[in-house]
Design an enzyme around this catalytic site. Structure first.
Site, PDB file in Angstrom:
ATOM      1  N   ASP A   1      -0.615  80.489 -29.669  1.00  0.00           N
ATOM      2  CA  ASP A   1       0.161  79.558 -29.321  1.00  0.00           C
ATOM      3  C   ASP A   1       1.066  78.885 -30.449  1.00  0.00           C
ATOM      4  O   ASP A   1      -0.496  78.581 -31.763  1.00  0.00           O
ATOM      5  CB  ASP A   1       0.084  78.400 -28.499  1.00  0.00           C
ATOM      6  CG  ASP A   1       0.851  77.752 -27.638  1.00  0.00           C
ATOM      7  OD1 ASP A   1       2.508  78.059 -28.671  1.00  0.00           O
ATOM      8  OD2 ASP A   1       0.906  77.327 -26.447  1.00  0.00           O
TER       9      ASP A   1
HETATM   10  C1  BGC Z   1       4.720  77.083 -26.723  1.00  0.00           C
HETATM   11  C2  BGC Z   1       4.682  79.040 -26.406  1.00  0.00           C
HETATM   12  C3  BGC Z   1       5.804  79.112 -27.009  1.00  0.00           C
HETATM   13  C4  BGC Z   1       5.300  79.030 -28.265  1.00  0.00           C
HETATM   14  C5  BGC Z   1       6.679  79.556 -29.551  1.00  0.00           C
HETATM   15  C6  BGC Z   1       4.594  76.590 -28.302  1.00  0.00           C
HETATM   16  O1  BGC Z   1       5.027  75.459 -27.857  1.00  0.00           O
HETATM   17  O2  BGC Z   1       3.361  76.400 -26.336  1.00  0.00           O
HETATM   18  O3  BGC Z   1       4.765  78.609 -24.876  1.00  0.00           O
HETATM   19  O4  BGC Z   1       5.676  80.731 -26.845  1.00  0.00           O
HETATM   20  O5  BGC Z   1       5.623  77.157 -29.047  1.00  0.00           O
HETATM   21  O6  BGC Z   1       7.876  78.885 -29.079  1.00  0.00           O
END
Ligand code: BGC
Length: 758
Positions: free
Chosen positions: A230
């Site tokens: 993530d």
């Molecule tokens: C989120 C993800 C997301 C990623 C990119 C993170 O903060 O938890 O779900 O895909 O950011 O934006």
């Protein structure tokens, strides 16, 4: 391809390898031009494409317009894998139009508490729904060549302290609830990537968890894609490589530097790095052909905008859940005298806040759509403001006046955007007090109130729903939700959404109430496998609306349940069929739900668990046979000692119905399987010896021998009261008692004998 990739790896320098497993900017993989390695683009997700223009690749705003389909809370409520697969295909097409090669979704975490700020991005409190519907979305997107990222792996069921908190749970809970959806989606739909979550699981960061990434995901489930972090989830980059995390996102300087140092210093095996590079290169080469040519205008074409808006409306109209409809007040006649109240009617809340926020191509509001379909004037009053500004008293008086002027008042209530978001959790499940007060005032002026809700996760209804004859749970329905709500209110669409999360009477009834959101960096999953309806049903708690509930404008009858059992053990298969009939006068869709109540002597299990579902369209008077095939796993629990899926012999109940608490047909099948036995060891108690098949035989021999040598001591083994009292005592310790005289060596020999006999 594999050979080409290996040839490339042999030409890469250590620095290039480290760079390749780290992002380039926010949304791209790293290109290595000297070797012809291109970069590909990843973007959020999951219910639309959030592609930012190259000059503005950060933050969460300013993306190219794309269709905003209902977020997972809405899509999930359709219980309709075929529809979700079509939505996935549309997402794949828009990804291609916007030059996105990997769309970051679906999110399938379990809704343990309604307080989780991000529940709108997840499908359900039940892992079967999360896994099956997640798999459907993956299949749809990947059918267009675009990769997906199944997220957030794993146990990311709260937002508070999400970057550090440890989700602490036993393995059975993890396997049966928090990993089961991921397992299903990985095995059924092979997502190109899976996203390792921010949080820890039992004290280990998901991005550094070898058990989670290498053992369970790759070895057991056969995942062969890329594990991506993530965004910002990597804590210790070399530990992450060693654990099996392939790609760190977004770009970081520290990540590649740490890898190079660790490999040079000998603390990280270069073979682990090569494995990550290999996975990333395969992802890149599998998707690079989709890349748009330089200079291509990135936009969703007009005809696609049109088609996908229509699809978004269809999905939204299947997502709304009719919770109550006293006296059949809905559907409304198009020429009925109506008043519309509530700011959400003209200013819709249609998606959640955070990284999943899509810039919609269009946006329907319910007020305009109702007026478009209505054959009479429809007066409107906002009743409240979303930011709390304005004179509350005047807003209510105006709403009451408007409500009094009509036969039916349709009141739009819900949660303001700031109430639920990625990054933080809710503090309660109540509607804002000013909205509850508004409803009470309107209901006093007009007894015919229909409430339409906009919220991303369950809200309490028990303290106000008495003021409404009908309640339509509109969740967050995406850009075409306004039209879908109008269609449902007027009966142009027949509601077929069903709850994928229980609506409790009050927050205190929820299984996570005493733990959530944890303390000192730890969140105890003390409710174990008893999450959602598994909890409410086991505790026999009254709920406002049970899991699976949802009304229709028609009625359905179930009949003719039949069941047969084939095979044994791993190839056990139980065939179930049931006939469902539309007994009303309009076409509708019934969601036929199959629950299993399986035998369990050794562990405590939920009363009923969802093991199958089908959304079935039926014309008035039409009947259809719906069938299900259940396998070993559908009757199994995860055995905490043997650490394997385990089925006990005995009768299993098969329950088919319209919600977890509305079972219409029920029968039982007899399971006959080989039950593996927990081996005895030095700590095994007398009771465990007596239950163990080999142990019983061996103990009988010991008793005979003891009786011959020392009749007084032998009495110990025959006295039932004494045995009950001493049942929990390890045999080894009884062996030390005067007159018994079993040495450790003798006990070990008995254990070996018992285990080989049993
Ligand atoms: C989120 C993800 C997301 C990623 C990119 C993170 O903060 O938890 O779900 O895909 O950011 O934006």
């Amino acid at each position: 391809m594999a050979n080409d990739v290996d040839a490339l790896i042999s030409q890469l320098t250590l620095e290039e390898k480290a760079a390749l497993v780290t992002g380039d900017g926010f949304w791209h993989t790293r290109a290595i031009e000297r070797l012809g390695i291109p970069s590909i683009t990843l973007s959020d997700g999951p219910h639309g494409v959030r592609r930012q223009p190259p000059e503005q690749e950060n933050g969460i705003g300013g993306s190219f317009p794309a269709t905003c389909f209902p977020p997972a809370v809405g899509l999930g409520s359709t219980w309709d894998a075929e529809l979700i697969e079509r939505v996935g295909e549309a997402l794949g097409e828009e990804s291609n139009a916007l030059d996105v090669q990997v769309l970051l979704g679906p999110g399938i975490n379990i809704k343990r508490s309604p307080l989780c700020g991000r529940n709108f991005e997840y499908f359900s409190e039940d892992p079967l729904i999360a896994g099956e519907l997640g798999a459907a979305l993956i299949r749809g997107i990947q059918s267009k060549g675009v990769g997906t990222s199944l997220k957030h792996y794993a146990a990311n069921s709260q937002e508070t302290d999400r970057f550090r908190v440890s989700a602490d749970m036993d393995e059975r809970t993890a396997r049966e609830i928090y990993l089961a959806g991921f397992e299903r989606a990985v095995k059924d739909a092979s997502p190109a990537t899976i996203m390792a979550a921010y949080n820890k699981l039992n004290g280990v960061y998901a991005t550094e968890d070898r058990w989670l990434l290498a053992e369970v995901l790759r070895s057991e489930w056969g995942f062969d894609g890329v594990v991506v972090s993530d965004w910002g989830a990597v804590n210790d980059r070399d530990a992450a490589v060693a654990a099996g995390l392939d790609l760190e996102m977004p770009e970081s300087e520290a990540g590649p530097a740490a890898i190079v140092t660790a490999v040079r210093g000998g603390s990280l095996d270069e073979a682990s790095l090569d494995a990550a590079v290999r996975n990333v290169l395969r992802l890149v080469f599998d998707h690079a052909h989709l890349k748009a040519d330089a200079g291509t205008k990135l936009a969703v074409p007009d005809d696609m905008v049109e088609d996908h808006h229509t699809l978004a409306r269809e999905a939204a109209s299947r997502a709304a859940v009719l919770l109550k409809n006293d006296g059949g007040i809905l559907p409304l006649a198009q020429d009925a005298s109506l008043a519309v109240i509530g700011e959400f009617a003209r200013n819709p809340r249609y998606q959640g806040a955070g990284s999943s926020q899509i810039e919609p191509t269009r946006l329907d509001d319910a007020l305009t759509e109702i007026r478009r379909l209505a054959e009479a004037d429809v007066p409107f009053a906002p009743g409240f403001t979303l930011d709390g500004s304005g004179d509350a008293g005047e807003l209510v008086s105006e709403a009451v006046a408007v409500a009094s002027s009509a036969e039916v008042a349709v009141v739009f209530l819900g949660l303001p955007s700031v109430a639920e978001s990625e990054g933080y959790d809710r503090e309660n499940i109540d509607l804002p007090a000013n909205q509850v007060a508004l409803l009470a005032a309107v209901a006093q002026a007009n007894p015919n109130v229909v409430v339409v809700l906009s919220n991303g996760s369950a809200v309490r209804v028990s303290n106000w729903q008495g003021g409404a004859r009908a309640v339509l749970e509109g969740w967050l329905l995406g850009q075409a939700g306004g039209g879908a709500i109008a269609d449902i209110l007027f009966g142009i669409a027949n509601p077929s959404g069903r709850l994928t999360e229980t609506i409790p009477e009050k927050l205190e009834d929820n299984s996570a109430f005493l733990d959530f959101p944890g303390r000192d960096g730890h969140l105890e999953y003390g409710d174990g496998v008893f999450v959602g309806y598994r909890w409410y049903d086991a505790r026999e708690l009254p709920v406002s609306y049970p899991f699976g509930h949802g009304l229709s404008y028609t009625s359905f009858e179930y009949s003719g349940l039949s069941m047969s059992v084939d095979g044994a053990d791993a190839s056990l298969s139980v065939h179930v069929s049931v006939t469902v009939t539309n007994t009303g006068s309009v076409a509708g869709r019934e969601v036929v739900q199959l629950y299993v109540s399986a035998p369990s002597v050794q562990v405590r299990r939920p009363l009923n668990e969802l093991r199958g579902f089908h959304a079935v369209p039926l014309e008035p008077g039409e009947s259809r046979e719906v069938s299900f095939t259940l396998g070993y796993r559908d009757f199994a629990y995860f055995h905490p000692v043997l650490k394997r899926w385990y089925v006990e012999n005995g009768p299993a109940e098969i329950l088919v119905g319209a919600s977890s608490r509305d079972i219409r047909e029920q029968g039982s099948v007899e399971l006959r399987v080989n039950e593996p036995v927990v081996p005895l060891d030095r700590q095994s108690s007398l009771a465990e010896w007596m239950k163990h098949p080999g142990g019983q035989q061996v103990l009988a021999g010991v008793m005979q021998q003891t009786a011959a040598q020392n009749p007084a001591a032998a009495g110990m083994f025959q006295n039932e009261e004494l045995i009950a009292m001493m049942g929990s005592m390890p045999l080894r310790r009884i062996g030390r008692f005067p007159g018994v005289g079993l040495t450790d060596e003798a006990v070990d020999a008995l254990i070996a004998q018992a285990n080989s006999a049993g």
